[in-house]
Design an enzyme around this catalytic site. Structure first.
Site, PDB file in Angstrom:
ATOM      1  N   TRP A 164       0.830  -1.137   0.071  1.00 14.64           N
ATOM      2  CA  TRP A 164       0.023  -0.114   0.070  1.00 14.64           C
ATOM      3  C   TRP A 164       0.751   1.338   0.210  1.00 14.64           C
ATOM      4  CZ3 TRP A 164      -5.032  -0.210  -1.007  1.00 14.64           C
ATOM      5  CH2 TRP A 164      -5.831   0.897  -0.530  1.00 14.64           C
ATOM      6  N   HIS A 167      -8.825   5.634  11.425  1.00 13.02           N
ATOM      7  CA  HIS A 167      -8.436   4.172  10.926  1.00 13.02           C
ATOM      8  C   HIS A 167      -6.916   4.354  10.913  1.00 13.02           C
ATOM      9  CE1 HIS A 167      -6.591   1.777   7.761  1.00 13.02           C
ATOM     10  NE2 HIS A 167      -7.627   0.872   7.977  1.00 13.02           N
ATOM     11  N   ARG A 189       9.315  12.124   3.741  1.00 14.91           N
ATOM     12  CA  ARG A 189      10.148  11.180   4.690  1.00 14.91           C
ATOM     13  C   ARG A 189      10.539   9.832   4.001  1.00 14.91           C
ATOM     14  NH1 ARG A 189       7.195  14.749   6.769  1.00 14.91           N
ATOM     15  NH2 ARG A 189       7.653  15.574   8.845  1.00 14.91           N
ATOM     16  N   VAL A 246       3.647   2.783   5.228  1.00 16.26           N
ATOM     17  CA  VAL A 246       3.190   4.106   5.306  1.00 16.26           C
ATOM     18  C   VAL A 246       1.761   4.174   5.897  1.00 16.26           C
ATOM     19  CG1 VAL A 246       2.636   6.107   4.127  1.00 16.26           C
ATOM     20  CG2 VAL A 246       4.671   4.821   3.515  1.00 16.26           C
ATOM     21  N   VAL A 247       1.378   5.061   6.558  1.00 15.72           N
ATOM     22  CA  VAL A 247       0.102   5.164   7.263  1.00 15.72           C
ATOM     23  C   VAL A 247      -0.332   6.662   6.952  1.00 15.72           C
ATOM     24  CG1 VAL A 247      -1.670   4.987   8.868  1.00 15.72           C
ATOM     25  CG2 VAL A 247      -0.228   3.183   8.530  1.00 15.72           C
ATOM     26  N   ILE A 248      -1.240   7.063   6.012  1.00 19.91           N
ATOM     27  CA  ILE A 248      -1.520   8.495   5.939  1.00 19.91           C
ATOM     28  C   ILE A 248      -3.022   8.761   6.645  1.00 19.91           C
ATOM     29  CG2 ILE A 248      -2.048  10.192   4.368  1.00 19.91           C
ATOM     30  CD1 ILE A 248      -0.027   8.883   2.294  1.00 19.91           C
TER      31      ILE A 248
END
Length: 160
Positions: free
Chosen positions: A31, A97, A136, A89-91
């Site tokens: 993802w 969530h 990043r 990665v978590v956006i």
């Protein structure tokens, strides 16, 4: 320390140990692939720079950041792996969530490290938007993959 105050790719290499005989597992979430591939490249190149052999670096891909925990456990179970680097990665979105995913991954990776008594590194980029993630992953704030690889090397030195 906030990333905006430190470049993720800056580190002191003077005290890093010889890793030529160490074996690394890199678990990468698919993802946000453009970003996670950049993180993986940063980690891989950093390991090579500090003496890891290409044949001693193994990459596994998982669907998303939530799956980093189990993917890391599969790697950590192997006696052929000395340290695991988990990259994802978590956006932040419109819901909470991201909070649930980040907490689960942090707890899960900690549990895997303790269960198998080897470094399992949290290389999860957690940002408010895609641009912050790109910043990043080799952008203006450096590369979290580099930082994760250096952390793995430093943690291996503690147990030598």
């Amino acid at each position: 320390m906030a990333t905006s105050l430190k470049n993720l790719s800056d580190y002191n290499s003077d005290q890093l140990p010889d890793i030529s005989g160490k074996r690394f597992g890199i678990v990468v979430a698919e993802w946000n692939k453009t970003i996670t591939d950049a993180l993986c490249k940063g980690a891989y190149e950093t390991l090579l720079t500090h003496g890891a052999k290409p044949e001693n670096i193994h990459r596994n891909t998982v669907p998303g950041s939530f799956e980093l925990t189990l993917g890391s456990q599969y790697m950590a179970m192997s006696n052929e792996i000395d340290a695991v680097i988990a990259l994802g990665v978590v956006i932040k979105g419109e819901t909470k969530h991201d909070d649930y995913i980040c907490h689960a991954v942090a707890k899960g990776l900690t549990d895997v490290a303790l269960k198998f008594n080897k470094p399992v590194i949290f290389g999860l980029v957690t940002t408010n938007d895609e641009q912050q993630a790109l910043d990043r992953a080799g952008g203006k704030h450096g590369n979290k993959g580099v930082e994760a690889a250096v952390t793995a090397i430093q943690m291996l030195a503690l147990h030598s």
